[in-house]
Each structure stands twice: as C-alpha cells, then as structure tokens.
Design a protein around this motif. Sequence first.
Motif, PDB file in Angstrom:
ATOM      1  N   SER A 147      -0.147  17.311  -6.226  1.00  0.00           N
ATOM      2  CA  SER A 147       0.471  16.003  -6.296  1.00  0.00           C
ATOM      3  C   SER A 147       0.441  15.355  -4.937  1.00  0.00           C
ATOM      4  O   SER A 147       0.696  16.001  -3.940  1.00  0.00           O
ATOM      5  CB  SER A 147       1.910  16.023  -6.717  1.00  0.00           C
ATOM      6  N   PRO A 148       0.130  14.060  -4.891  1.00  0.00           N
ATOM      7  CA  PRO A 148       0.009  13.372  -3.606  1.00  0.00           C
ATOM      8  C   PRO A 148       1.348  12.858  -3.095  1.00  0.00           C
ATOM      9  O   PRO A 148       2.271  12.593  -3.859  1.00  0.00           O
ATOM     10  CB  PRO A 148      -0.909  12.190  -3.944  1.00  0.00           C
ATOM     11  N   VAL A 149       1.417  12.707  -1.783  1.00  0.00           N
ATOM     12  CA  VAL A 149       2.485  11.947  -1.147  1.00  0.00           C
ATOM     13  C   VAL A 149       2.105  10.465  -1.266  1.00  0.00           C
ATOM     14  O   VAL A 149       0.951  10.100  -1.022  1.00  0.00           O
ATOM     15  CB  VAL A 149       2.636  12.343   0.326  1.00  0.00           C
ATOM     16  N   LEU A 150       3.039   9.626  -1.678  1.00  0.00           N
ATOM     17  CA  LEU A 150       2.767   8.190  -1.790  1.00  0.00           C
ATOM     18  C   LEU A 150       3.137   7.518  -0.469  1.00  0.00           C
ATOM     19  O   LEU A 150       4.288   7.585  -0.023  1.00  0.00           O
ATOM     20  CB  LEU A 150       3.583   7.584  -2.936  1.00  0.00           C
ATOM     21  N   LEU A 151       2.148   6.881   0.169  1.00  0.00           N
ATOM     22  CA  LEU A 151       2.333   6.243   1.469  1.00  0.00           C
ATOM     23  C   LEU A 151       2.108   4.741   1.355  1.00  0.00           C
ATOM     24  O   LEU A 151       1.114   4.298   0.770  1.00  0.00           O
ATOM     25  CB  LEU A 151       1.363   6.815   2.498  1.00  0.00           C
ATOM     26  N   LEU A 152       3.004   3.951   1.938  1.00  0.00           N
ATOM     27  CA  LEU A 152       2.841   2.496   1.993  1.00  0.00           C
ATOM     28  C   LEU A 152       2.155   2.117   3.299  1.00  0.00           C
ATOM     29  O   LEU A 152       2.630   2.472   4.384  1.00  0.00           O
ATOM     30  CB  LEU A 152       4.199   1.793   1.940  1.00  0.00           C
ATOM     31  N   GLN A 153       1.047   1.404   3.215  1.00  0.00           N
ATOM     32  CA  GLN A 153       0.366   0.882   4.398  1.00  0.00           C
ATOM     33  C   GLN A 153       1.064  -0.407   4.814  1.00  0.00           C
ATOM     34  O   GLN A 153       0.995  -1.418   4.109  1.00  0.00           O
ATOM     35  CB  GLN A 153      -1.102   0.639   4.082  1.00  0.00           C
ATOM     36  N   THR A 154       1.756  -0.381   5.937  1.00  0.00           N
ATOM     37  CA  THR A 154       2.572  -1.527   6.349  1.00  0.00           C
ATOM     38  C   THR A 154       1.853  -2.440   7.323  1.00  0.00           C
ATOM     39  O   THR A 154       2.247  -3.593   7.496  1.00  0.00           O
ATOM     40  CB  THR A 154       3.888  -1.055   6.992  1.00  0.00           C
ATOM     41  N   GLY A 155       0.796  -1.941   7.985  1.00  0.00           N
ATOM     42  CA  GLY A 155       0.114  -2.752   8.989  1.00  0.00           C
ATOM     43  C   GLY A 155      -0.952  -3.659   8.408  1.00  0.00           C
ATOM     44  O   GLY A 155      -1.053  -4.835   8.774  1.00  0.00           O
ATOM     45  N   ARG A 156      -1.768  -3.120   7.496  1.00  0.00           N
ATOM     46  CA  ARG A 156      -2.866  -3.901   6.908  1.00  0.00           C
ATOM     47  C   ARG A 156      -2.792  -3.828   5.391  1.00  0.00           C
ATOM     48  O   ARG A 156      -3.809  -3.715   4.707  1.00  0.00           O
ATOM     49  CB  ARG A 156      -4.210  -3.394   7.430  1.00  0.00           C
ATOM     50  N   GLY A 157      -1.581  -3.891   4.865  1.00  0.00           N
ATOM     51  CA  GLY A 157      -1.376  -3.764   3.425  1.00  0.00           C
ATOM     52  C   GLY A 157      -2.098  -4.829   2.619  1.00  0.00           C
ATOM     53  O   GLY A 157      -2.702  -4.542   1.588  1.00  0.00           O
ATOM     54  N   ASP A 158      -2.073  -6.078   3.093  1.00  0.00           N
ATOM     55  CA  ASP A 158      -2.728  -7.156   2.349  1.00  0.00           C
ATOM     56  C   ASP A 158      -4.243  -6.954   2.327  1.00  0.00           C
ATOM     57  O   ASP A 158      -4.897  -7.149   1.291  1.00  0.00           O
ATOM     58  CB  ASP A 158      -2.392  -8.514   2.968  1.00  0.00           C
ATOM     59  N   ASP A 159      -4.809  -6.578   3.486  1.00  0.00           N
ATOM     60  CA  ASP A 159      -6.257  -6.353   3.555  1.00  0.00           C
ATOM     61  C   ASP A 159      -6.662  -5.187   2.671  1.00  0.00           C
ATOM     62  O   ASP A 159      -7.687  -5.245   1.972  1.00  0.00           O
ATOM     63  CB  ASP A 159      -6.677  -6.070   5.001  1.00  0.00           C
ATOM     64  N   LEU A 160      -5.870  -4.114   2.685  1.00  0.00           N
ATOM     65  CA  LEU A 160      -6.178  -2.948   1.867  1.00  0.00           C
ATOM     66  C   LEU A 160      -6.087  -3.302   0.387  1.00  0.00           C
ATOM     67  O   LEU A 160      -6.945  -2.894  -0.414  1.00  0.00           O
ATOM     68  CB  LEU A 160      -5.230  -1.795   2.203  1.00  0.00           C
ATOM     69  N   HIS A 161      -5.065  -4.061   0.026  1.00  0.00           N
ATOM     70  CA  HIS A 161      -4.882  -4.445  -1.377  1.00  0.00           C
ATOM     71  C   HIS A 161      -6.107  -5.226  -1.879  1.00  0.00           C
ATOM     72  O   HIS A 161      -6.647  -4.938  -2.958  1.00  0.00           O
ATOM     73  CB  HIS A 161      -3.620  -5.297  -1.516  1.00  0.00           C
ATOM     74  N   ALA A 162      -6.553  -6.205  -1.094  1.00  0.00           N
ATOM     75  CA  ALA A 162      -7.699  -7.017  -1.499  1.00  0.00           C
ATOM     76  C   ALA A 162      -8.967  -6.173  -1.581  1.00  0.00           C
ATOM     77  O   ALA A 162      -9.774  -6.320  -2.514  1.00  0.00           O
ATOM     78  CB  ALA A 162      -7.883  -8.165  -0.503  1.00  0.00           C
ATOM     79  N   ALA A 163      -9.150  -5.266  -0.623  1.00  0.00           N
ATOM     80  CA  ALA A 163     -10.353  -4.433  -0.617  1.00  0.00           C
ATOM     81  C   ALA A 163     -10.377  -3.485  -1.807  1.00  0.00           C
ATOM     82  O   ALA A 163     -11.428  -3.269  -2.424  1.00  0.00           O
ATOM     83  CB  ALA A 163     -10.431  -3.647   0.689  1.00  0.00           C
ATOM     84  N   LEU A 164      -9.220  -2.921  -2.152  1.00  0.00           N
ATOM     85  CA  LEU A 164      -9.166  -1.998  -3.288  1.00  0.00           C
ATOM     86  C   LEU A 164      -9.357  -2.729  -4.613  1.00  0.00           C
ATOM     87  O   LEU A 164     -10.011  -2.216  -5.532  1.00  0.00           O
ATOM     88  CB  LEU A 164      -7.837  -1.240  -3.282  1.00  0.00           C
ATOM     89  N   ALA A 165      -8.785  -3.913  -4.731  1.00  0.00           N
ATOM     90  CA  ALA A 165      -8.978  -4.694  -5.956  1.00  0.00           C
ATOM     91  C   ALA A 165     -10.464  -5.013  -6.159  1.00  0.00           C
ATOM     92  O   ALA A 165     -10.997  -4.884  -7.268  1.00  0.00           O
ATOM     93  CB  ALA A 165      -8.161  -5.981  -5.894  1.00  0.00           C
ATOM     94  N   ALA A 166     -11.135  -5.394  -5.074  1.00  0.00           N
ATOM     95  CA  ALA A 166     -12.561  -5.709  -5.174  1.00  0.00           C
ATOM     96  C   ALA A 166     -13.381  -4.459  -5.459  1.00  0.00           C
ATOM     97  O   ALA A 166     -14.323  -4.492  -6.265  1.00  0.00           O
ATOM     98  CB  ALA A 166     -13.026  -6.363  -3.874  1.00  0.00           C
ATOM     99  N   GLY A 206      -4.955   1.893   9.027  1.00  0.00           N
ATOM    100  CA  GLY A 206      -4.918   0.845  10.023  1.00  0.00           C
ATOM    101  C   GLY A 206      -3.537   0.372  10.434  1.00  0.00           C
ATOM    102  O   GLY A 206      -3.404  -0.728  10.962  1.00  0.00           O
ATOM    103  N   GLY A 207      -2.529   1.137  10.205  1.00  0.00           N
ATOM    104  CA  GLY A 207      -1.169   0.762  10.601  1.00  0.00           C
ATOM    105  C   GLY A 207      -0.208   1.854  10.209  1.00  0.00           C
ATOM    106  O   GLY A 207      -0.618   2.892   9.663  1.00  0.00           O
ATOM    107  N   GLU A 208       1.061   1.650  10.474  1.00  0.00           N
ATOM    108  CA  GLU A 208       2.047   2.681  10.167  1.00  0.00           C
ATOM    109  C   GLU A 208       2.153   2.887   8.654  1.00  0.00           C
ATOM    110  O   GLU A 208       2.176   1.935   7.874  1.00  0.00           O
ATOM    111  CB  GLU A 208       3.400   2.300  10.759  1.00  0.00           C
ATOM    112  N   LEU A 209       2.238   4.153   8.260  1.00  0.00           N
ATOM    113  CA  LEU A 209       2.329   4.548   6.859  1.00  0.00           C
ATOM    114  C   LEU A 209       3.721   5.097   6.603  1.00  0.00           C
ATOM    115  O   LEU A 209       4.172   6.012   7.303  1.00  0.00           O
ATOM    116  CB  LEU A 209       1.280   5.621   6.541  1.00  0.00           C
ATOM    117  N   VAL A 210       4.387   4.545   5.613  1.00  0.00           N
ATOM    118  CA  VAL A 210       5.751   4.958   5.295  1.00  0.00           C
ATOM    119  C   VAL A 210       5.736   5.800   4.027  1.00  0.00           C
ATOM    120  O   VAL A 210       5.123   5.435   3.027  1.00  0.00           O
ATOM    121  CB  VAL A 210       6.674   3.735   5.099  1.00  0.00           C
TER     122      VAL A 210
END
Length: 399
Positions: A147-166, A206-210
């Motif tokens: 089972s994975p640890v769920l990490l929130l990308q707080t530094g480049r979250g918007d960029d990551l979201h767009a890249a993953l959607a594409a 690319g940024g702090e992961l929570v």
Amino acid sequence: MTIVHPIARAWITTGGTGAQNYDEFADDAEITSIIAGNPHSALAVEMPHRAPESLGSSFADALPAAAERLAEAKADGSYTPAEQVIALYRITAPGETPAYGIFAMVETEQISTSADEPGLVIRNEDVFIEKVRERVALAGATGHLLSPVLLLQTGRGDDLHAALAAATERAGAPAATDIDQAGRTHAVWLVGPGPEQDELVGLAGGGELVVADGNHRSLAAQTGGLPLFLAVVTTPDSVTIQPYNRLVSELTVPVPELLDRLRAAGAEVRAEAGPPAVPATGGTVQVYAGGGTYAVTLPPAAGASAVDNLDHALVERVVLRDALGLDPGDKRITYVGGDYPAAWLAGEVDAGRAELAILIAPVTVDDFVSVNLARQKLPRKSTWFTPKARGGLVLAQVK
C-alpha cells in the motif's frame, strides 16, 4: 534533482487484488468478511491475522501465511512484473472530479517531522507505534510494499495535475482497473524510462510533499531502514478531507456526569433535537450518548497554538483525557473515517456496541497544507482524505 524515483521492481495487478488499506476500517470483522469474499485481495496479505483461517493468531504468528499468500498470487498470475516504471493513476466516479497521481518511490531520508529536521517529505501526525512495528514486520516477511503512502505535492501541484490529466488522456487503455467499495474506478498505466517519465518524476518531486495518508507506513520505512518507500504523489485539487470521528465503546462515567465534567471544564453544552450530524464548520462538536444529541463547544487553551486548539486536539485533551481518563491509544476508542456516515455512528451507540459517538467537522485542505508547511503536527487521526489510494494495485519489491 528529484526525490521521486521509478519503481525498480514493480508488480502490477492483473485484477482482483485491489483493496482498501488496512487502517480504513472501524470494525475488524469487516476485514475478515472482505478476505473471506476475496482471498486474492491484498488485504489478506496486509492483515493476515484477520483472515478467516487465522483468527485468534497474533499478527506476528500470521506473517508466514502473508508471505505465502503473496508468493502464490505472484505465481498464479495475479500480478505481472515490470522494471524501472512509474504508474499513472486516475480515480473516477460519476459526478466527481477525476483524481490524479503517480505510483513511484520516494527517498526515505527526506522525511521531516519538525522545523529543525531537514527534508522535503513532511509527516504531520502522531502515530501508534505498534502499528508501525506491524508494517515493518510485514515488509520484512514479504519483501514487498503493498500500500502506498499518499503524498500531496504542494510546490508544483497545479503543474503536476495538468501533466497527469494530459498523460492519462493520451495513454490509451489502462494496464489495470479496479472498482472500490464506493463504486470509484481506479486505473493505472505504466510509464517506462524516457522523457515522459523524467518529466513526471521531476514535477512530482518539485516541491515539498505532505503525507496525506500513511503516517505509519512512512515511519515504518524509516524504522525498517528502507532507502525508498512506495507512494502515490497526488495534487491538492485531487483530494478532499472528510470527517474523522470517534466512538467510545465503554464510558468511564455515566453520561450526565460526563456532561457535567465538560461544563466544569468550561465547555458549552446544548441539547439538540434529532439525530447527530457532522458539524459543517469547526468550533463545535456533536456528542451522541444515551439516546441524546448534544452540541459541545469545547474551551480553547489560553496561549496554545492554533493546532492545539483544533477540534480534534480539544476532543483528545478535554473529552477523552480529562473527562474520561482515556489515552488516545486506549482500545475503547475507535477512530472512524468519513466513509461511515453519522447515521452509522448513531446506530453503533443505539445498538449498544458503543456508548459514545463524537462527530467532528473536517479539517480543510488549505488548513492542512498550511499547518504542515509550518512544520506543526496534527493530532492523531485528524484527516480522512478521499479518494484514497488503493492498496494491491502496484507493489514495490524491496528485497
């Protein structure tokens, strides 16, 4: 440089192994029922002592059975191997915004638990050490992380979201899909070495992961000496936080005395008509006991930090510790995540399986991120993130 890396030796489900994580249940009997209905579920490996044939065994005594189950699942084709991959991850459901993430490995040495401890992975909650020991033992016995640890990308979250959607849009048919208990579809696609993988791991790291879910699993990686741990790196726009409530199976004082103790401690207690409900915003919790519903505004501690005066912290300190004399790890306390509605909690009390329910407004995602970036620590079991990353879809072999 990035602290997120491909999975050197991964095992991808071919179907039927997906599972809720081991700590998502309010009742151990649910775990046994799921394993009985689907012996191939990863839950049978993660919680071997709850399998029907192992009831009564300790976790440690059931570990050989866990290792055997996983070996059999790999041998019978329930998983297929892959090397040096990441996995695109998308969770969808009718009426819900898609959630995105990637399965990958993250550097354990980057975990930070305080402002004076360097690191880009922020772990934010107190833990129960026995659960950590079990996760360490499981990884040692099976040689895998399920089972994975769920990490929130707080530094480049918007960029990551767009890249993953594409990336998921152009990826074609997924390598595997799974339907969870809420009807959500979990899909994964493998991405091997190359420019796309490099871009995605760069954005993910690319940024702090929570740590949004998996505080015990991340500490287990540290305790067990693992250089990397399995994670799903996701984005703030992919998650919401649901309530995290409490049930107390046995009160140490009668209900009227409990209410009097709360009033004496400075709480405002008001009887409410009707069944209990989760408060929409913080500041007041609802207590259900003896057939009665009470709105309770707990007194903040003078001079304490905002975190120490969160509803979850006040419940732990004023209600459980001071009024009832219970430590957070007391077996009489059950931490109940947002998958269980208020009516279920009330039903447990009405049926006599619990004597007290405490319903607490959820922490907001913005407050959660702010608290963590300030390197403050939340009370135990304060946040129930949804949708949750599913176990048993992508495994990481660690030895």
